[in-house]
Design an enzyme around this catalytic site. Structure first.
Site, PDB file in Angstrom:
ATOM      1  N   GLU A 115       0.817  -1.221   0.000  1.00 29.27           N
ATOM      2  CA  GLU A 115       0.000   0.000   0.000  1.00 29.27           C
ATOM      3  C   GLU A 115       0.847   1.267   0.000  1.00 29.27           C
ATOM      4  O   GLU A 115       0.311   2.362   0.024  1.00 29.27           O
ATOM      5  CB  GLU A 115      -0.935   0.015   1.214  1.00 29.27           C
ATOM      6  CG  GLU A 115      -1.899  -1.151   1.248  1.00 29.27           C
ATOM      7  CD  GLU A 115      -2.730  -1.265  -0.018  1.00 29.27           C
ATOM      8  OE1 GLU A 115      -3.401  -0.289  -0.361  1.00 29.27           O
ATOM      9  OE2 GLU A 115      -2.685  -2.330  -0.662  1.00 29.27           O
ATOM     10  N   ARG A 152      18.292   5.466 -23.249  1.00 29.22           N
ATOM     11  CA  ARG A 152      18.350   5.679 -24.692  1.00 29.22           C
ATOM     12  C   ARG A 152      18.742   7.093 -25.064  1.00 29.22           C
ATOM     13  O   ARG A 152      19.050   7.369 -26.214  1.00 29.22           O
ATOM     14  CB  ARG A 152      17.043   5.241 -25.362  1.00 29.22           C
ATOM     15  CG  ARG A 152      15.856   6.050 -25.007  1.00 29.22           C
ATOM     16  CD  ARG A 152      14.588   5.383 -25.500  1.00 29.22           C
ATOM     17  NE  ARG A 152      14.445   5.437 -26.949  1.00 29.22           N
ATOM     18  CZ  ARG A 152      14.197   6.552 -27.637  1.00 29.22           C
ATOM     19  NH1 ARG A 152      14.076   7.697 -27.013  1.00 29.22           N
ATOM     20  NH2 ARG A 152      14.080   6.513 -28.938  1.00 29.22           N
TER      21      ARG A 152
END
Ligand code: ADE
Length: 245
Positions: A115, A152
């Site tokens: 949670e 990237r």
């Protein structure tokens, strides 16, 4: 770039980081990913990492001590490490955030589970990042998205396979349509201009298609994009031709 991942499930990272561009970037030493099990910083025979929420309620909360000990261990080696908590409550990850993060050399990603994490972990992190307005079962997939996006952008990672400047969003617009062989597929051809060899004409066509696509799919992006006078004229034309039906 070093990525340190604090997680209860290091195995979740193995396959995505072993293949393709990220696998190669690791082999070439362009990125280094260290998987750190939060459980290793938990104490006691059972190395408990979660507990019931004070005040009652469903689910379990990740205890603060193991996470904080893990972060402190990393910071003692590198005080400049930038610590990020992956949580749906954080700022939204986008291409601009990735461009900012790629300038750093050491990111620490904390993956919450259950949670959530004890609020006192928040006091120790440099920032909180969400990958979107939805809730995942944990921060691991979100951390993988962040690692992929940032990696990237590191020079050399994409090699000859692509140029991040051309991506959708890199200039705040969507990318133009792309084609490869065959020249004709199930009766559908390739725009003539792309076969013409006329590079200027191809550039003009691509810009127009970028603007057309963004106007059709994400008009919200146009308001923030850096557009030239010529872009504005093209947009006017596109609006007239679509509106005039
Ligand atoms: N953990 C759970 N959901 C998340 C989200 N959307 N982004 C980042 N971390 C998360």
């Amino acid at each position: 770039m070093i990525f340190d991942i604090l997680t209860l499930f290091p195995e979740m990272f193995h396959s995505p980081l072993e293949h393709s561009i990220l696998g190669k970037a690791r082999e070439e030493g362009l990125i280094k990913v260290d998987l750190i099990n939060i459980r290793d910083y938990a104490e006691g025979r059972h190395r408990v990492t979660d507990d019931y929420p004070y005040g009652g309620g469903k689910g379990m909360i990740m205890k603060p001590e193991p996470i904080i000990r893990g972060v402190k261990a990393i910071r003692s080696e590198d005080p400049g490490a930038w610590v990020i908590l992956m949580t749906p409550q954080g700022i939204s990850l986008n291409q601009g955030v990735a461009k900012r993060l790629v300038r750093l050399s050491h990111l620490v990603l904390i993956c919450g589970r259950y949670e959530g994490v004890d609020e006192r972990v928040r006091g120790l992190v440099d920032e909180e990042i969400s990958i979107g307005d939805y809730v995942l079962t944990g921060g691991e997939l979100a951390a993988l998205v962040l690692i992929d996006m940032v990696s990237r952008l590191i020079p050399g990672v994409l090699g000859d396979e692509g140029a991040p400047e051309d991506d959708s969003f890199s200039q705040g617009l969507l990318e133009y349509p792309q084609y490869t062989r065959p020249r004709e597929f199930e009766g559908r051809g390739v725009p003539e201009v792309l076969l013409s060899g006329d590079h200027q004409a191809i550039e003009r066509w691509r810009r127009r298609e970028t603007l057309r696509r963004t106007l059709q799919r994400r008009p919200d992006l146009l308001a923030k994009a850096d557009l030239s006078r010529e872009d504005m004229e093209i947009l006017e034309e596109l609006k007239e031709s679509s509106g005039g039906g």
